[in-house]
Design a protein around this motif. Structure first.
Motif, PDB file in Angstrom:
ATOM      1  N   VAL A 123       0.832  -1.200   0.000  1.00 42.19           N
ATOM      2  CA  VAL A 123       0.000   0.000   0.000  1.00 42.19           C
ATOM      3  C   VAL A 123       0.868   1.253   0.000  1.00 42.19           C
ATOM      4  N   TYR A 124       1.913   1.254   0.822  1.00 42.29           N
ATOM      5  CA  TYR A 124       2.776   2.440   0.868  1.00 42.29           C
ATOM      6  C   TYR A 124       3.531   2.630  -0.441  1.00 42.29           C
ATOM      7  N   HIS A 125       3.930   1.550  -1.082  1.00 41.90           N
ATOM      8  CA  HIS A 125       4.575   1.668  -2.389  1.00 41.90           C
ATOM      9  C   HIS A 125       3.619   2.294  -3.400  1.00 41.90           C
ATOM     10  N   ALA A 126       2.339   1.934  -3.300  1.00 38.57           N
ATOM     11  CA  ALA A 126       1.351   2.541  -4.193  1.00 38.57           C
ATOM     12  C   ALA A 126       1.253   4.045  -3.959  1.00 38.57           C
ATOM     13  N   LEU A 127       1.318   4.469  -2.693  1.00 38.99           N
ATOM     14  CA  LEU A 127       1.277   5.903  -2.399  1.00 38.99           C
ATOM     15  C   LEU A 127       2.461   6.618  -3.032  1.00 38.99           C
ATOM     16  N   ILE A 128       3.657   6.053  -2.890  1.00 40.68           N
ATOM     17  CA  ILE A 128       4.849   6.685  -3.459  1.00 40.68           C
ATOM     18  C   ILE A 128       4.702   6.862  -4.964  1.00 40.68           C
ATOM     19  N   ILE A 129       4.379   5.777  -5.654  1.00 38.67           N
ATOM     20  CA  ILE A 129       4.318   5.828  -7.125  1.00 38.67           C
ATOM     21  C   ILE A 129       3.178   6.726  -7.588  1.00 38.67           C
ATOM     22  N   ASN A 130       1.994   6.587  -6.997  1.00 34.37           N
ATOM     23  CA  ASN A 130       0.865   7.416  -7.423  1.00 34.37           C
ATOM     24  C   ASN A 130       1.113   8.895  -7.151  1.00 34.37           C
ATOM     25  N   HIS A 131       1.739   9.208  -6.036  1.00 35.00           N
ATOM     26  CA  HIS A 131       1.997  10.606  -5.697  1.00 35.00           C
ATOM     27  C   HIS A 131       2.989  11.235  -6.668  1.00 35.00           C
ATOM     28  N   GLU A 132       4.114  10.556  -6.902  1.00 32.91           N
ATOM     29  CA  GLU A 132       5.138  11.143  -7.763  1.00 32.91           C
ATOM     30  C   GLU A 132       4.718  11.155  -9.231  1.00 32.91           C
ATOM     31  N   VAL A 133       4.062  10.102  -9.679  1.00 30.24           N
ATOM     32  CA  VAL A 133       3.548  10.107 -11.056  1.00 30.24           C
ATOM     33  C   VAL A 133       2.446  11.151 -11.191  1.00 30.24           C
ATOM     34  N   GLY A 134       1.682  11.370 -10.114  1.00 30.31           N
ATOM     35  CA  GLY A 134       0.687  12.449 -10.146  1.00 30.31           C
ATOM     36  C   GLY A 134       1.326  13.796 -10.426  1.00 30.31           C
ATOM     37  N   HIS A 135       2.487  14.054  -9.829  1.00 27.23           N
ATOM     38  CA  HIS A 135       3.213  15.292 -10.147  1.00 27.23           C
ATOM     39  C   HIS A 135       3.616  15.318 -11.613  1.00 27.23           C
ATOM     40  N   ARG A 136       4.043  14.177 -12.133  1.00 26.36           N
ATOM     41  CA  ARG A 136       4.436  14.123 -13.556  1.00 26.36           C
ATOM     42  C   ARG A 136       3.238  14.443 -14.448  1.00 26.36           C
ATOM     43  N   LEU A 137       2.039  14.135 -13.968  1.00 28.67           N
ATOM     44  CA  LEU A 137       0.815  14.431 -14.718  1.00 28.67           C
ATOM     45  C   LEU A 137       0.330  15.858 -14.492  1.00 28.67           C
ATOM     46  N   GLY A 138       1.073  16.618 -13.706  1.00 28.53           N
ATOM     47  CA  GLY A 138       0.727  18.018 -13.477  1.00 28.53           C
ATOM     48  C   GLY A 138      -0.111  18.275 -12.237  1.00 28.53           C
ATOM     49  N   ARG A 139      -0.244  17.281 -11.362  1.00 29.63           N
ATOM     50  CA  ARG A 139      -1.065  17.450 -10.157  1.00 29.63           C
ATOM     51  C   ARG A 139      -0.244  18.100  -9.048  1.00 29.63           C
ATOM     52  N   GLY A 140      -0.863  19.042  -8.352  1.00 21.66           N
ATOM     53  CA  GLY A 140      -0.215  19.700  -7.229  1.00 21.66           C
ATOM     54  C   GLY A 140      -0.643  19.089  -5.910  1.00 21.66           C
ATOM     55  N   HIS A 141      -0.090  19.611  -4.823  1.00 20.41           N
ATOM     56  CA  HIS A 141      -0.406  19.088  -3.500  1.00 20.41           C
ATOM     57  C   HIS A 141      -1.818  19.473  -3.067  1.00 20.41           C
ATOM     58  N   GLN A 142      -2.410  18.617  -2.242  1.00 20.13           N
ATOM     59  CA  GLN A 142      -3.751  18.838  -1.715  1.00 20.13           C
ATOM     60  C   GLN A 142      -3.741  18.657  -0.201  1.00 20.13           C
ATOM     61  N   ARG A 143      -4.836  19.078   0.429  1.00 17.87           N
ATOM     62  CA  ARG A 143      -4.988  18.969   1.877  1.00 17.87           C
ATOM     63  C   ARG A 143      -6.101  17.989   2.208  1.00 17.87           C
ATOM     64  N   CYS A 144      -6.169  17.614   3.469  1.00 14.88           N
ATOM     65  CA  CYS A 144      -7.222  16.716   3.939  1.00 14.88           C
ATOM     66  C   CYS A 144      -8.585  17.381   3.744  1.00 14.88           C
ATOM     67  N   PRO A 145      -9.550  16.693   3.131  1.00 13.21           N
ATOM     68  CA  PRO A 145     -10.871  17.301   2.907  1.00 13.21           C
ATOM     69  C   PRO A 145     -11.762  17.317   4.144  1.00 13.21           C
ATOM     70  N   GLY A 146     -11.399  16.575   5.204  1.00 16.83           N
ATOM     71  CA  GLY A 146     -12.216  16.583   6.412  1.00 16.83           C
ATOM     72  C   GLY A 146     -11.960  15.356   7.254  1.00 16.83           C
ATOM     73  N   PRO A 147     -12.205  15.451   8.551  1.00 21.75           N
ATOM     74  CA  PRO A 147     -11.966  14.324   9.457  1.00 21.75           C
ATOM     75  C   PRO A 147     -12.695  13.066   9.007  1.00 21.75           C
ATOM     76  N   GLY A 148     -11.977  11.952   9.033  1.00 17.52           N
ATOM     77  CA  GLY A 148     -12.561  10.668   8.682  1.00 17.52           C
ATOM     78  C   GLY A 148     -12.596  10.382   7.204  1.00 17.52           C
ATOM     79  N   ARG A 149     -12.260  11.379   6.383  1.00 22.24           N
ATOM     80  CA  ARG A 149     -12.246  11.169   4.939  1.00 22.24           C
ATOM     81  C   ARG A 149     -10.908  10.558   4.531  1.00 22.24           C
ATOM     82  N   PRO A 150     -10.862   9.843   3.386  1.00 19.59           N
ATOM     83  CA  PRO A 150      -9.578   9.299   2.949  1.00 19.59           C
ATOM     84  C   PRO A 150      -8.622  10.418   2.520  1.00 19.59           C
ATOM     85  N   ALA A 151      -7.375  10.277   2.857  1.00 12.36           N
ATOM     86  CA  ALA A 151      -6.371  11.282   2.487  1.00 12.36           C
ATOM     87  C   ALA A 151      -6.142  11.258   0.981  1.00 12.36           C
ATOM     88  N   PRO A 152      -6.154  12.413   0.326  1.00 17.34           N
ATOM     89  CA  PRO A 152      -5.829  12.437  -1.100  1.00 17.34           C
ATOM     90  C   PRO A 152      -4.413  11.919  -1.338  1.00 17.34           C
TER      91      PRO A 152
END
Length: 247
Positions: free
Chosen positions: A186-215
């Motif tokens: 699961v953590y490896h998926a976070l690393i790859i999805n996060h960094e490839v997300g930057h390659r796709l032009g995605r910027g950083h996000q914040r938590c949308p609210g308590p109990g919600r899944p972290a972006p």
């Protein structure tokens, strides 16, 4: 039955035992301090554009490889629809990791239905140039050198993305994060999805609210802020997992 004998009035045996016990106590305190420091080092280190996480495990991680990389061979199947982004995968020599095994895990993550393919992206790993991006698995020292080319300070701790390079820090890959302890896939998926997300032009996000899944684009190294751990940009129903843009 235990036999009792007259007490030995000589002080040396007692003194020797006391010194031994004191030494063991000091060693234990030093070990505990080392364990605490190893779990907090990344949080105190400067992070570049991206993200990794504080060490969540123990073990010897090579500080420096050779600086040369061995690419994974062969092509993967196309995942997603449309023109695929061609990506390569390589592993730094001297860090004890297998390029084909690393490539297989990257392939699995990018082909998952919860990955960026749910948002319209398509990927294919290829064994030859041209590449749209290359995923490197590198020692902490080499990660720092590669990321510094893009003005990013990874502090020997975290990953980065710059230009066509996605650089995965071996320390993060092996030691994980406290939020994902015992869940390397699961953590490896976070690393790859996060960094490839930057390659796709995605910027950083914040938590949308308590109990919600972290972006997945949230810098989870700084804490979850009430969100639940999450390593995917989309849920199983194909809905994006997002939050407000980070400043």
């Amino acid at each position: 039955m235990r036999h009792h004998r007259k007490p030995d009035k000589r002080p040396w045996p007692v003194l020797a035992v006391s010194i031994a016990l004191l030494g063991a106590l000091v060693a234990g305190l030093c070990a505990a301090a080392w364990r605490q420091d190893s779990g907090e080092a990344a949080a105190a280190s400067p992070a570049g554009r991206d993200a990794g996480a504080p060490p969540g495990g123990r073990g010897a991680v090579p500080r420096q490889g050779t600086g040369r990389f061995t690419p994974a061979t062969g092509d993967s199947a196309v995942s997603g629809h449309g023109r695929p982004l061609r990506y390569g995968v390589d592993v730094e020599d001297g860090i004890g990791q297998d390029p084909q095994a690393f490539a297989a895990e990257v392939d699995r993550i990018l082909a998952d239905r919860r990955s960026w393919t749910a948002g319209g992206a398509a990927f294919q790993r290829v064994g030859r140039a041209p590449y749209d991006f290359v995923v490197h698995l590198a020692s902490p020292g080499t990660t720092d050198r590669l990321c510094a080319r893009f003005g990013l300070d990874t502090g020997g701790e975290v990953n980065c993305q710059g230009g066509s390079d996605v650089v995965v820090n071996l320390k993060r890959w092996l030691l994980l994060s406290p939020f994902y302890r015992g869940r390397p896939a699961v953590y490896h998926a976070l690393i790859i999805n996060h960094e490839v997300g930057h390659r796709l032009g995605r910027g950083h996000q914040r938590c949308p609210g308590p109990g919600r899944p972290a972006p997945v684009m949230m810098q989870q190294i700084k804490g979850l802020h009430g969100c639940r751990p999450n390593a995917w940009p989309f849920d199983t129903a194909g809905r994006p997992v997002e939050g407000p843009a980070a400043p």
